[in-house]
Scaffold this motif. Structure first.
Motif, PDB file in Angstrom:
ATOM      1  N   ALA A 109      34.376 -10.805  69.675  1.00 56.38           N
ATOM      2  CA  ALA A 109      35.427 -11.787  69.962  1.00 56.38           C
ATOM      3  C   ALA A 109      35.104 -13.127  69.308  1.00 56.38           C
ATOM      4  CB  ALA A 109      35.574 -11.970  71.472  1.00 56.38           C
ATOM      5  N   ALA A 110      36.132 -13.845  68.900  1.00 57.42           N
ATOM      6  CA  ALA A 110      35.977 -15.117  68.189  1.00 57.42           C
ATOM      7  C   ALA A 110      35.166 -16.132  68.983  1.00 57.42           C
ATOM      8  CB  ALA A 110      37.352 -15.695  67.846  1.00 57.42           C
ATOM      9  N   THR A 115      28.774 -18.735  69.143  1.00 55.53           N
ATOM     10  CA  THR A 115      27.448 -18.964  69.725  1.00 55.53           C
ATOM     11  C   THR A 115      26.488 -17.792  69.484  1.00 55.53           C
ATOM     12  OG1 THR A 115      28.169 -18.035  71.846  1.00 55.53           O
ATOM     13  CG2 THR A 115      28.394 -20.425  71.559  1.00 55.53           C
ATOM     14  N   LEU A 116      26.846 -16.905  68.579  1.00 52.26           N
ATOM     15  CA  LEU A 116      26.107 -15.655  68.392  1.00 52.26           C
ATOM     16  C   LEU A 116      24.631 -15.847  68.064  1.00 52.26           C
ATOM     17  CD1 LEU A 116      26.938 -12.721  68.628  1.00 52.26           C
ATOM     18  CD2 LEU A 116      27.238 -12.669  66.170  1.00 52.26           C
ATOM     19  N   PHE A 117      24.287 -16.886  67.299  1.00 50.06           N
ATOM     20  CA  PHE A 117      22.896 -17.079  66.888  1.00 50.06           C
ATOM     21  C   PHE A 117      22.140 -18.048  67.808  1.00 50.06           C
ATOM     22  CE2 PHE A 117      25.026 -15.987  62.758  1.00 50.06           C
ATOM     23  CZ  PHE A 117      24.491 -14.703  62.677  1.00 50.06           C
ATOM     24  N   GLU A 118      22.761 -18.417  68.918  1.00 50.77           N
ATOM     25  CA  GLU A 118      22.085 -19.272  69.889  1.00 50.77           C
ATOM     26  C   GLU A 118      21.308 -18.398  70.867  1.00 50.77           C
ATOM     27  OE1 GLU A 118      24.896 -21.929  71.735  1.00 50.77           O
ATOM     28  OE2 GLU A 118      25.600 -22.674  69.798  1.00 50.77           O
ATOM     29  N   PRO A 119      20.194 -18.936  71.428  1.00 51.69           N
ATOM     30  CA  PRO A 119      19.413 -18.120  72.359  1.00 51.69           C
ATOM     31  C   PRO A 119      20.211 -17.755  73.604  1.00 51.69           C
ATOM     32  CG  PRO A 119      18.580 -20.376  72.294  1.00 51.69           C
ATOM     33  CD  PRO A 119      19.641 -20.266  71.237  1.00 51.69           C
ATOM     34  N   PHE A 120      19.937 -16.563  74.096  1.00 48.92           N
ATOM     35  CA  PHE A 120      20.497 -16.029  75.338  1.00 48.92           C
ATOM     36  C   PHE A 120      21.979 -15.702  75.249  1.00 48.92           C
ATOM     37  CE2 PHE A 120      16.997 -18.998  76.422  1.00 48.92           C
ATOM     38  CZ  PHE A 120      16.028 -18.026  76.639  1.00 48.92           C
ATOM     39  N   THR A 121      22.512 -15.597  74.027  1.00 47.19           N
ATOM     40  CA  THR A 121      23.891 -15.138  73.856  1.00 47.19           C
ATOM     41  C   THR A 121      23.845 -13.624  73.699  1.00 47.19           C
ATOM     42  OG1 THR A 121      24.585 -17.182  72.770  1.00 47.19           O
ATOM     43  CG2 THR A 121      25.934 -15.239  72.373  1.00 47.19           C
ATOM     44  N   THR A 122      24.497 -12.906  74.594  1.00 51.66           N
ATOM     45  CA  THR A 122      24.511 -11.447  74.504  1.00 51.66           C
ATOM     46  C   THR A 122      25.826 -10.910  75.044  1.00 51.66           C
ATOM     47  OG1 THR A 122      23.318  -9.404  75.048  1.00 51.66           O
ATOM     48  CG2 THR A 122      23.391 -11.092  76.762  1.00 51.66           C
ATOM     49  N   THR A 123      26.201  -9.763  74.527  1.00 50.74           N
ATOM     50  CA  THR A 123      27.375  -9.057  75.042  1.00 50.74           C
ATOM     51  C   THR A 123      26.941  -7.727  75.649  1.00 50.74           C
ATOM     52  OG1 THR A 123      27.763  -8.001  72.896  1.00 50.74           O
ATOM     53  CG2 THR A 123      28.916 -10.084  73.324  1.00 50.74           C
ATOM     54  N   ARG A 145      19.964 -17.115  54.467  1.00 52.67           N
ATOM     55  CA  ARG A 145      21.046 -17.363  55.422  1.00 52.67           C
ATOM     56  C   ARG A 145      21.479 -16.037  56.028  1.00 52.67           C
ATOM     57  NH1 ARG A 145      26.506 -16.752  53.414  1.00 52.67           N
ATOM     58  NH2 ARG A 145      27.771 -17.916  54.846  1.00 52.67           N
ATOM     59  N   LEU A 146      21.825 -16.072  57.303  1.00 49.76           N
ATOM     60  CA  LEU A 146      22.347 -14.909  58.026  1.00 49.76           C
ATOM     61  C   LEU A 146      23.743 -15.270  58.484  1.00 49.76           C
ATOM     62  CD1 LEU A 146      22.059 -12.121  59.370  1.00 49.76           C
ATOM     63  CD2 LEU A 146      20.933 -13.252  61.293  1.00 49.76           C
ATOM     64  N   ALA A 147      24.711 -14.475  58.067  1.00 43.35           N
ATOM     65  CA  ALA A 147      26.111 -14.747  58.413  1.00 43.35           C
ATOM     66  C   ALA A 147      26.719 -13.497  59.045  1.00 43.35           C
ATOM     67  CB  ALA A 147      26.894 -15.141  57.159  1.00 43.35           C
ATOM     68  N   VAL A 148      27.812 -13.704  59.750  1.00 48.50           N
ATOM     69  CA  VAL A 148      28.507 -12.587  60.390  1.00 48.50           C
ATOM     70  C   VAL A 148      30.005 -12.742  60.175  1.00 48.50           C
ATOM     71  CG1 VAL A 148      28.605 -13.787  62.624  1.00 48.50           C
ATOM     72  CG2 VAL A 148      28.798 -11.298  62.556  1.00 48.50           C
ATOM     73  N   SER A 149      30.666 -11.615  59.954  1.00 46.57           N
ATOM     74  CA  SER A 149      32.131 -11.597  59.971  1.00 46.57           C
ATOM     75  C   SER A 149      32.526 -10.411  60.834  1.00 46.57           C
ATOM     76  CB  SER A 149      32.710 -11.481  58.558  1.00 46.57           C
ATOM     77  OG  SER A 149      32.334 -10.260  57.970  1.00 46.57           O
ATOM     78  N   SER A 150      33.536 -10.617  61.654  1.00 47.01           N
ATOM     79  CA  SER A 150      33.931  -9.572  62.581  1.00 47.01           C
ATOM     80  C   SER A 150      35.417  -9.663  62.876  1.00 47.01           C
ATOM     81  CB  SER A 150      33.144  -9.695  63.886  1.00 47.01           C
ATOM     82  OG  SER A 150      33.418  -8.599  64.733  1.00 47.01           O
ATOM     83  N   GLU A 151      35.981  -8.508  63.103  1.00 43.70           N
ATOM     84  CA  GLU A 151      37.381  -8.442  63.490  1.00 43.70           C
ATOM     85  C   GLU A 151      37.471  -7.497  64.679  1.00 43.70           C
ATOM     86  OE1 GLU A 151      41.633  -7.164  61.527  1.00 43.70           O
ATOM     87  OE2 GLU A 151      39.985  -7.702  60.191  1.00 43.70           O
ATOM     88  N   PRO A 152      37.869  -8.019  65.846  1.00 41.25           N
ATOM     89  CA  PRO A 152      37.964  -7.153  67.021  1.00 41.25           C
ATOM     90  C   PRO A 152      38.774  -5.890  66.726  1.00 41.25           C
ATOM     91  CG  PRO A 152      38.227  -9.432  67.678  1.00 41.25           C
ATOM     92  CD  PRO A 152      38.213  -9.409  66.163  1.00 41.25           C
ATOM     93  N   GLY A 153      38.194  -4.756  67.133  1.00 44.25           N
ATOM     94  CA  GLY A 153      38.847  -3.473  66.918  1.00 44.25           C
ATOM     95  C   GLY A 153      38.572  -2.854  65.556  1.00 44.25           C
TER      96      GLY A 153
END
Length: 171
Positions: A109-110, A115-123, A145-153
């Motif tokens: 999810a957007a 906050t994905l790369f912050e500590p204690f962020t988990t799903t 650099r570490l990057a992420v791209s995501s599209e729900p579903g």
């Protein structure tokens, strides 16, 4: 200790470490190692830890029978010609290496992406929320650099970019 060596070997070791997990979950791990990918300075053990984390997350996000793709590609210099696929155009001078881990799971999810790369962020139930934080830190220390791209579903792609020359990675 940073060693100038091909990233392919490190990526293959990470994939081998998780072969049993992928088999248990009924997943296919497809590996694409592009020819003429330059060796880059990296700590093989630390980078393997990053890739194991990304591949494990991808497996956990994927449904049985799914597939995860691990790609190691040359990273073109900024402004160098690119084809639409994102791969370097023929003859382009590489600036480093790009490693992609792509799953076709449920996506992220957007609001979580922020906050994905912050500590204690988990799903994940029972997750510590430290895996991506530590992975991000390791890649930064490599000057990358570490990057992420995501599209729900539709799925998620994590991209690690490592430069040919590490200038300290203080960013």
């Amino acid at each position: 200790q940073l060693l100038v060596r091909p990233v392919d070997e490190t990526a293959q070791r990470a994939a081998q470490c998780l072969a049993a997990l992928y088999a248990e979950r009924g997943l296919a791990l497809e590996t694409e190692l592009a020819p003429r990918t330059p060796p880059v300075p990296h700590d093989p053990d630390q980078l393997e830890q990053v890739l194991i984390n990304l591949l494990k997350n991808a497996a956990e996000a994927s449904a049985a029978g799914g597939r995860v793709q691990l790609r190691v590609l040359p990273l073109p210099l900024p402004g160098a010609g690119r084809r639409r696929s994102g791969r370097a155009a023929a003859g382009a001078v590489p600036a480093g290496v790009q490693i992609q881990v792509e799953d076709h799971g449920s996506g992220i999810a957007a609001d979580t992406l922020k906050t994905l790369f912050e500590p204690f962020t988990t799903t994940k139930p029972g997750g510590s929320g430290l895996g991506l934080y530590i992975s991000h830190d390791i890649v930064k220390r490599h000057g990358g650099r570490l990057a992420v791209s995501s599209e729900p579903g539709r799925g998620t792609t994590f991209t690690v970019e490592l430069p040919l020359e590490n200038h300290g990675g203080t960013s």
